[in-house]
Design an enzyme around this catalytic site. Sequence first.
Site, PDB file in Angstrom:
ATOM      1  N   TYR A 141     -11.315  -6.841  -6.574  1.00 41.32           N
ATOM      2  CA  TYR A 141     -10.266  -5.896  -6.234  1.00 41.32           C
ATOM      3  C   TYR A 141      -9.426  -5.528  -7.458  1.00 41.32           C
ATOM      4  O   TYR A 141      -9.054  -4.384  -7.643  1.00 41.32           O
ATOM      5  CB  TYR A 141      -9.383  -6.512  -5.146  1.00 41.32           C
ATOM      6  CG  TYR A 141      -8.288  -5.614  -4.646  1.00 41.32           C
ATOM      7  CD1 TYR A 141      -8.551  -4.612  -3.731  1.00 41.32           C
ATOM      8  CD2 TYR A 141      -6.982  -5.762  -5.097  1.00 41.32           C
ATOM      9  CE1 TYR A 141      -7.548  -3.782  -3.268  1.00 41.32           C
ATOM     10  CE2 TYR A 141      -5.972  -4.945  -4.631  1.00 41.32           C
ATOM     11  CZ  TYR A 141      -6.269  -3.955  -3.724  1.00 41.32           C
ATOM     12  OH  TYR A 141      -5.274  -3.133  -3.271  1.00 41.32           O
ATOM     13  N   ARG A 146      -0.766  -0.592  -6.311  1.00 47.63           N
ATOM     14  CA  ARG A 146      -0.932  -1.941  -5.740  1.00 47.63           C
ATOM     15  C   ARG A 146      -1.852  -2.788  -6.621  1.00 47.63           C
ATOM     16  O   ARG A 146      -1.583  -3.958  -6.878  1.00 47.63           O
ATOM     17  CB  ARG A 146      -1.503  -1.778  -4.322  1.00 47.63           C
ATOM     18  CG  ARG A 146      -1.854  -3.045  -3.591  1.00 47.63           C
ATOM     19  CD  ARG A 146      -2.271  -2.661  -2.154  1.00 47.63           C
ATOM     20  NE  ARG A 146      -3.177  -3.599  -1.539  1.00 47.63           N
ATOM     21  CZ  ARG A 146      -2.810  -4.583  -0.715  1.00 47.63           C
ATOM     22  NH1 ARG A 146      -1.537  -4.779  -0.462  1.00 47.63           N
ATOM     23  NH2 ARG A 146      -3.716  -5.364  -0.168  1.00 47.63           N
ATOM     24  N   HIS A 198      -3.711   3.924  -4.690  1.00 45.88           N
ATOM     25  CA  HIS A 198      -3.993   2.483  -4.598  1.00 45.88           C
ATOM     26  C   HIS A 198      -3.915   1.800  -5.963  1.00 45.88           C
ATOM     27  O   HIS A 198      -3.854   0.575  -6.043  1.00 45.88           O
ATOM     28  CB  HIS A 198      -5.363   2.277  -3.951  1.00 45.88           C
ATOM     29  CG  HIS A 198      -5.432   1.071  -3.075  1.00 45.88           C
ATOM     30  ND1 HIS A 198      -4.589   0.859  -2.005  1.00 45.88           N
ATOM     31  CD2 HIS A 198      -6.233  -0.017  -3.131  1.00 45.88           C
ATOM     32  CE1 HIS A 198      -4.890  -0.290  -1.435  1.00 45.88           C
ATOM     33  NE2 HIS A 198      -5.876  -0.848  -2.106  1.00 45.88           N
ATOM     34  N   LYS A 211      -1.589  -0.339   7.918  1.00 47.58           N
ATOM     35  CA  LYS A 211      -3.031  -0.549   8.078  1.00 47.58           C
ATOM     36  C   LYS A 211      -3.358  -1.622   9.109  1.00 47.58           C
ATOM     37  O   LYS A 211      -4.243  -1.441   9.937  1.00 47.58           O
ATOM     38  CB  LYS A 211      -3.656  -0.919   6.728  1.00 47.58           C
ATOM     39  CG  LYS A 211      -5.157  -1.118   6.787  1.00 47.58           C
ATOM     40  CD  LYS A 211      -5.736  -1.416   5.418  1.00 47.58           C
ATOM     41  CE  LYS A 211      -7.242  -1.642   5.523  1.00 47.58           C
ATOM     42  NZ  LYS A 211      -7.828  -1.917   4.217  1.00 47.58           N
ATOM     43  N   ARG A 247       0.859  -1.182   0.000  1.00 49.95           N
ATOM     44  CA  ARG A 247       0.000   0.000   0.000  1.00 49.95           C
ATOM     45  C   ARG A 247       0.901   1.239   0.000  1.00 49.95           C
ATOM     46  O   ARG A 247       2.051   1.190   0.447  1.00 49.95           O
ATOM     47  CB  ARG A 247      -0.875   0.030   1.255  1.00 49.95           C
ATOM     48  CG  ARG A 247      -1.909  -1.060   1.302  1.00 49.95           C
ATOM     49  CD  ARG A 247      -2.687  -0.999   2.635  1.00 49.95           C
ATOM     50  NE  ARG A 247      -3.629  -2.090   2.715  1.00 49.95           N
ATOM     51  CZ  ARG A 247      -3.365  -3.281   3.248  1.00 49.95           C
ATOM     52  NH1 ARG A 247      -2.165  -3.534   3.755  1.00 49.95           N
ATOM     53  NH2 ARG A 247      -4.292  -4.217   3.284  1.00 49.95           N
ATOM     54  N   HIS A 280      -6.598 -11.576   1.103  1.00 52.69           N
ATOM     55  CA  HIS A 280      -8.037 -11.548   0.890  1.00 52.69           C
ATOM     56  C   HIS A 280      -8.660 -12.838   1.406  1.00 52.69           C
ATOM     57  O   HIS A 280      -8.011 -13.868   1.487  1.00 52.69           O
ATOM     58  CB  HIS A 280      -8.361 -11.393  -0.600  1.00 52.69           C
ATOM     59  CG  HIS A 280      -8.088 -10.022  -1.127  1.00 52.69           C
ATOM     60  ND1 HIS A 280      -7.987  -9.751  -2.470  1.00 52.69           N
ATOM     61  CD2 HIS A 280      -7.916  -8.829  -0.505  1.00 52.69           C
ATOM     62  CE1 HIS A 280      -7.758  -8.456  -2.653  1.00 52.69           C
ATOM     63  NE2 HIS A 280      -7.708  -7.881  -1.471  1.00 52.69           N
TER      64      HIS A 280
END
Length: 196
Positions: free
Chosen positions: A180, A147, A144, A78, A51, A171
């Site tokens: 995603y 990524r 983002h 995160k 990230r 995930h």
Amino acid sequence: MGNNGNNPKQGSQIAVEPIKQVKDLKAIKQLLRSKPRDYALFVLGINTNLRASDLLSLTVGQVEGLQPMDELVIQEQKTGKQRRINVNKAAVDAINGLLAAMPEVDAEALLFQGQRGPLTVSYVNRLVKSWCKALNLKGNYGSHSLRKTWGYHQRVTFGKGLPELMVCFNHSSQRQTLDYLCIQAEEIKSVYANEL
């Protein structure tokens, strides 16, 4: 508070896209070639699944002396979890180019600095948008996107499987990974193209 269309309503999200064309990745690299910091940020971003907040937390000491496929250990901003990734040759070369352009800095110094100090995720967001705008790319791009671009090309360009990517992104389902990476519709459509 004003009504700003760029800010999502509380609890909602604005999804950014990966940069899907390899030619666009090459064009952005060429655009940034004379800016070692921005070039390294972009190349490291699209060659890892970190990230933006994790890229910005890298220190000189963490990356100094890395060789291709060496392991880089970080603590995710995160989640707070420790994460291990391997860095490829393109990422190592970009890091070394940035380090060579930097003045003598302490090993504890952040790798990505601006004139006013450490870069922020919102600044990286603006940078990515400006790079994509310079190429007239249509779509919604942001920090983002780097990524997501890594994951998209792992799947589409290099044919990596969903189980591996699921683990890389942490995930909980393959569907989450497809969503995603913005490729679920493409993969489903391709099923219908198969003729018997």
